[in-house]
Write a protein that holds these residues in place. Structure first.
Motif, PDB file in Angstrom:
ATOM      1  N   ILE A 151       0.532  35.195 -17.671  1.00 40.00           N
ATOM      2  CA  ILE A 151       1.944  35.569 -17.646  1.00 40.00           C
ATOM      3  C   ILE A 151       2.772  34.576 -18.451  1.00 40.00           C
ATOM      4  CG2 ILE A 151       3.965  35.780 -16.144  1.00 40.00           C
ATOM      5  CD1 ILE A 151       2.132  36.850 -13.977  1.00 40.00           C
ATOM      6  N   PHE A 152       2.502  33.297 -18.264  1.00 36.75           N
ATOM      7  CA  PHE A 152       3.275  32.255 -18.942  1.00 36.75           C
ATOM      8  C   PHE A 152       3.187  32.384 -20.464  1.00 36.75           C
ATOM      9  CE2 PHE A 152       3.155  28.017 -20.955  1.00 36.75           C
ATOM     10  CZ  PHE A 152       4.456  27.603 -20.707  1.00 36.75           C
ATOM     11  N   TRP A 153       1.972  32.502 -20.990  1.00 36.04           N
ATOM     12  CA  TRP A 153       1.817  32.567 -22.445  1.00 36.04           C
ATOM     13  C   TRP A 153       2.329  33.883 -23.009  1.00 36.04           C
ATOM     14  CZ3 TRP A 153       1.511  28.320 -24.841  1.00 36.04           C
ATOM     15  CH2 TRP A 153       0.829  27.233 -24.310  1.00 36.04           C
ATOM     16  N   SER A 154       2.195  34.968 -22.256  1.00 36.58           N
ATOM     17  CA  SER A 154       2.712  36.259 -22.718  1.00 36.58           C
ATOM     18  C   SER A 154       4.230  36.262 -22.760  1.00 36.58           C
ATOM     19  CB  SER A 154       2.221  37.393 -21.814  1.00 36.58           C
ATOM     20  OG  SER A 154       0.834  37.542 -21.915  1.00 36.58           O
ATOM     21  N   PHE A 155       4.850  35.559 -21.827  1.00 37.57           N
ATOM     22  CA  PHE A 155       6.307  35.503 -21.813  1.00 37.57           C
ATOM     23  C   PHE A 155       6.836  34.703 -23.004  1.00 37.57           C
ATOM     24  CE2 PHE A 155      10.415  33.752 -20.416  1.00 37.57           C
ATOM     25  CZ  PHE A 155      11.070  34.923 -20.077  1.00 37.57           C
ATOM     26  N   LEU A 156       6.113  33.648 -23.387  1.00 39.04           N
ATOM     27  CA  LEU A 156       6.539  32.865 -24.543  1.00 39.04           C
ATOM     28  C   LEU A 156       6.391  33.659 -25.834  1.00 39.04           C
ATOM     29  CD1 LEU A 156       5.178  29.269 -23.836  1.00 39.04           C
ATOM     30  CD2 LEU A 156       7.506  30.130 -23.560  1.00 39.04           C
ATOM     31  N   THR A 157       5.231  34.277 -26.016  1.00 38.55           N
ATOM     32  CA  THR A 157       4.977  35.121 -27.186  1.00 38.55           C
ATOM     33  C   THR A 157       4.007  36.221 -26.789  1.00 38.55           C
ATOM     34  OG1 THR A 157       5.270  33.280 -28.737  1.00 38.55           O
ATOM     35  CG2 THR A 157       4.105  35.220 -29.545  1.00 38.55           C
ATOM     36  N   PRO A 158       4.445  37.481 -26.790  1.00 39.23           N
ATOM     37  CA  PRO A 158       3.528  38.569 -26.450  1.00 39.23           C
ATOM     38  C   PRO A 158       2.296  38.548 -27.345  1.00 39.23           C
ATOM     39  CG  PRO A 158       5.789  39.369 -26.515  1.00 39.23           C
ATOM     40  CD  PRO A 158       5.822  37.955 -27.035  1.00 39.23           C
ATOM     41  N   GLY A 159       1.135  38.609 -26.714  1.00 39.22           N
ATOM     42  CA  GLY A 159      -0.128  38.541 -27.432  1.00 39.22           C
ATOM     43  C   GLY A 159      -0.921  37.302 -27.093  1.00 39.22           C
ATOM     44  N   LEU A 160      -0.224  36.203 -26.757  1.00 37.30           N
ATOM     45  CA  LEU A 160      -0.935  34.977 -26.408  1.00 37.30           C
ATOM     46  C   LEU A 160      -1.666  35.111 -25.071  1.00 37.30           C
ATOM     47  CD1 LEU A 160       1.546  32.151 -27.492  1.00 37.30           C
ATOM     48  CD2 LEU A 160      -0.348  33.162 -28.761  1.00 37.30           C
ATOM     49  N   GLY A 161      -1.093  35.864 -24.147  1.00 34.75           N
ATOM     50  CA  GLY A 161      -1.782  36.110 -22.878  1.00 34.75           C
ATOM     51  C   GLY A 161      -3.060  36.895 -23.088  1.00 34.75           C
TER      52      GLY A 161
END
Length: 261
Positions: A151-161
């Motif tokens: 959730i954290f990485w997707s919120f920063l940049t979609p795709g990282l999650g």
């Protein structure tokens, strides 16, 4: 020891581990799938791991939505400026948009219902599937990941999650789309002016036609990464349980009771 691989001898498999990601079947709520297709055509199909159909609908959405100026019409309608909404919409493209948009919702719902049935059959068959693969360019294997980090990485940049849980193709497309949305919407330019206190310039710099894609992109990135992380963890537990049961169940140790001692 047995080799747990997809040998195409079973009728259905619950999952497949490849160099570019882990694809699996699991129960899904058809209404939630249909809702994501309504929010952004193609997203519902991506949740079902129907990537070719999903990306085709996403590219179609970007083309036809921009040619019809649909996002402009939505913004003007929400602000009560219905006259401008009528003037900005392009009817030739708008009438082309509606049938495919409705089809995306219907097809994702239908596919979710069918895939739930397939999952129940695959779960009952419980066929062996590969859980580890190594190649010249990548390594992929089943393991447990933290949903909160997805959730954290997707919120920063979609795709990282998605990259965190090794869904490489989905991650590549989502990051690419996000770059396009951010660039053409001028959102970073608007943020720059906003930090400088120049609110009017920030408003003028923002392109609402492209900016309206971003909330759906972020929301879907967070939801998709979270759901797939949770389901991958369940799949890991299921595969481990099956492996131990088939290979070590015969080595049961009988613990004597107090009466036998």
């Amino acid at each position: 020891m047995r080799n747990f691989t997809n040998n195409n001898t079973a009728r259905r498999y619950k999952a497949h581990v490849s160099l570019v990601g882990t694809t699996q079947l699991h129960l899904r709520n058809p209404y939630i799938i249909a809702w994501w297709s309504a929010a952004f055509p193609g997203f519902g199909h991506l949740l079902l791991s129907k990537y070719l159909r999903g990306y085709a609908l996403i590219l179609w959405e970007l083309l036809v939505n921009n040619m019809a100026h649909l996002n402009y019409g939505i913004i003007y309608s929400f602000t009560g400026n219905f006259k401008m909404a009528k003037e900005v919409l392009e009817p030739r493209w708008l009438l082309l948009y509606l049938p495919v948009y409705i089809f995306g919702i219907w097809d994702s719902y239908r596919s979710a219902v069918d895939m739930n049935k397939v999952y129940l059959l695959a779960e009952r068959e419980n066929a062996n599937f590969n859980s580890f693969i190594i190649g010249a360019v990548e390594v992929n294997y089943l393991d447990k990941r933290r949903p909160s980090m997805a959730i954290f990485w997707s919120f920063l940049t979609p795709g990282l999650g998605q990259l965190y849980i090794h869904r490489v193709i989905t991650a590549t497309f989502m990051v690419s789309f996000m770059i396009v949305f951010v660039y053409f919407s001028n959102v970073l330019v608007a943020v720059h002016f906003l930090f400088m206190g120049e609110i009017s310039k920030a408003t003028e710099a923002l392109n609402p036609q492209w900016f309206l894609f971003i909330p759906s992109q972020i929301g879907f990135g967070v939801y998709d990464a979270y759901v797939n992380t949770v389901e991958n963890n369940k799949l890991f537990d299921s595969e481990q349980r099956t492996f131990l049961r088939k290979n070590y169940n015969q080595y049961r140790i009988k613990i004597p009771t107090s009466a036998e001692v």
